[in-house]
Design a protein around this motif. Structure first.
Motif, short mmCIF file in Angstrom:
data_model
loop_
_atom_site.label_atom_id
_atom_site.label_comp_id
_atom_site.label_asym_id
_atom_site.label_seq_id
_atom_site.Cartn_x
_atom_site.Cartn_y
_atom_site.Cartn_z
N ILE A 185 -31.42 133.62 99.73
CA ILE A 185 -32.82 133.24 99.96
C ILE A 185 -32.93 132.26 101.13
O ILE A 185 -33.85 132.34 101.95
CB ILE A 185 -33.43 132.62 98.69
N LEU A 186 -31.97 131.35 101.21
CA LEU A 186 -32.06 130.27 102.20
C LEU A 186 -31.38 130.58 103.54
O LEU A 186 -31.56 129.82 104.50
CB LEU A 186 -31.45 128.98 101.63
N LYS A 187 -30.61 131.65 103.59
CA LYS A 187 -29.87 131.93 104.82
C LYS A 187 -30.82 132.12 106.00
O LYS A 187 -31.95 132.59 105.84
CB LYS A 187 -28.98 133.16 104.64
N ASN A 188 -30.36 131.73 107.16
CA ASN A 188 -31.10 131.79 108.42
C ASN A 188 -32.25 130.78 108.49
O ASN A 188 -32.92 130.67 109.51
CB ASN A 188 -31.66 133.20 108.69
N LYS A 189 -32.49 130.06 107.40
CA LYS A 189 -33.53 129.03 107.41
C LYS A 189 -32.93 127.63 107.31
O LYS A 189 -33.48 126.66 107.83
CB LYS A 189 -34.49 129.24 106.24
N TYR A 190 -31.79 127.52 106.64
CA TYR A 190 -31.14 126.22 106.44
C TYR A 190 -29.63 126.39 106.50
O TYR A 190 -29.11 127.49 106.27
CB TYR A 190 -31.52 125.63 105.07
N ASN A 191 -28.94 125.30 106.80
CA ASN A 191 -27.49 125.27 106.65
C ASN A 191 -27.18 125.00 105.18
O ASN A 191 -27.56 123.96 104.65
CB ASN A 191 -26.87 124.18 107.52
N VAL A 192 -26.53 125.92 104.53
CA VAL A 192 -26.31 125.83 103.09
C VAL A 192 -24.82 125.65 102.78
O VAL A 192 -23.99 126.42 103.25
CB VAL A 192 -26.83 127.09 102.37
N ILE A 193 -24.52 124.64 101.98
CA ILE A 193 -23.19 124.45 101.42
C ILE A 193 -23.33 124.51 99.91
O ILE A 193 -24.25 123.90 99.36
CB ILE A 193 -22.56 123.11 101.85
N SER A 194 -22.45 125.23 99.25
CA SER A 194 -22.56 125.38 97.80
C SER A 194 -21.23 125.09 97.12
O SER A 194 -20.16 125.23 97.72
CB SER A 194 -23.04 126.79 97.44
#
Length: 214
Positions: free
Chosen positions: A27-36
Motif C-alpha cells: 500500500i505504501l510503496k512508491n509513496k514512502y520509504n518503508v522499513i518493516s
C-alpha cells in the motif's frame, strides 16, 4: 527498505504477521520509504539506526507488545513528536484509551482499509510538518530577538560609557536620548535636554553650519 528515495518520508512498520507487513508495504510503496520488522526488539534497534517520520505498530505481538514498544519509543527524546499509529484488531474502549495515553495519535483496525491507512498517514505527517515549521519559526524568532537584545545592550553601553557626547535624535531633530558625557558638557539633565531641538544646543552663529553638516 522498499524505496531508497531520500525525498520520501521514512515509516517503520512493526507487525508479527508477515501477511500484514506485505500488505502495508504494498500500500505504501512508491509513496514512502518503508522499513518493516516482525518484533519489537528489532524495532528498537532500527529506531537507533534510522530517523523515522511515523511509526505503524501492531498492538498484539509476542514479547514486547505494541503498547510496551510505544512506551519505550516515546521515552526517547528524538521520538517525542513522531506520530505513532496502532494497527489493531482490538477496538474496545480501554485499549484505545491506553494507546492514546501512551502517546499514539491514532489507530487503524484490521483488516486494513487502504484509503483509510493512506489518509491517516498523510494527515499525521502533514500535522508533524506543521509543528516542525512552527517550532523552527519560533527558534528563528527567539534568535532574532536575542540578536536585537544584544545590539541594544551594546548600544546602551556605548551610550552610557563613551567619553564622546552622543545624542539620539528623532526625525524632527528632537532629542530622544543623550549619554552622560553630553549632559555633563551641556549642563542639562535628561528631562531638560529632551525638550530642546538639536540645533538649539549651539550658539546661533553656529546653528546653520551645524545643520548643514547634520
Amino acid at each position: 527498505m522498499e524505496n531508497e528515495n531520500s525525498t520520501l518520508r521514512n515509516i517503520l512498520v512493526v507487525d508479527d504477521n508477515e501477511g500484514n507487513l506485505l500488505l502495508v508495504r504494498n500500500i505504501l510503496k512508491n509513496k514512502y520509504n518503508v522499513i518493516s520488522t516482525y518484533n519489537s526488539e528489532e524495532a528498537i534497534n532500527l529506531i537507533n539506526i534510522y530517523k523515522f517520520d511515523l511509526l505503524l505498530l501492531d498492538v498484539m505481538m509476542p514479547g514486547i507488545d505494541g503498547f510496551g514498544l510505544c512506551k519505550i519509543i516515546k521515552s526517547d527524546y528524538r521520538y517525542v513528536d513522531v506520530p505513532v499509529i496502532f494497527l489493531t484488531a482490538r477496538t474496545d474502549y480501554e485499549s484505545i484509551v491506553e494507546g492514546f495515553e501512551l502517546g499514539a495519535v491514532d489507530y487503524i483496525t484490521k483488516p486494513f482499509n487502504k484509503q483509510e491507512l493512506l489518509a491517516k498517514i498523510k494527515n499525521h505527517l502533514r500535522l508533524k510538518l506543521s509543528r516542525e515549521l512552527i517550532k523552527q519559526e519560533l527558534i528563528e524568532r527567539l534568535h532574532s530577538e536575542k540578536i536585537i537584545k544584544d545590539q541594544e545592550l551594546t548600544l546602551r553601553s556605548i551610550l552610557e560609557f563613551s567619553y564622546d557626547a552622543i545624542l539620539i535624535l528623532e526625525t524632527n531633530r528632537n532629542i530622544q536620548n543623550a549619554n552622560l558625557s553630553t549632559l555633563e558638557k551641556s549642563g542639562y539633565n535628561l528631562d531638560e535636554i529632551k525638550k530642546i531641538k538639536f540645533e538649539n544646543l549651539f550658539i546661533p552663529e553656529n546653528q546653520e553650519l551645524i545643520l548643514n553638516e547634520f
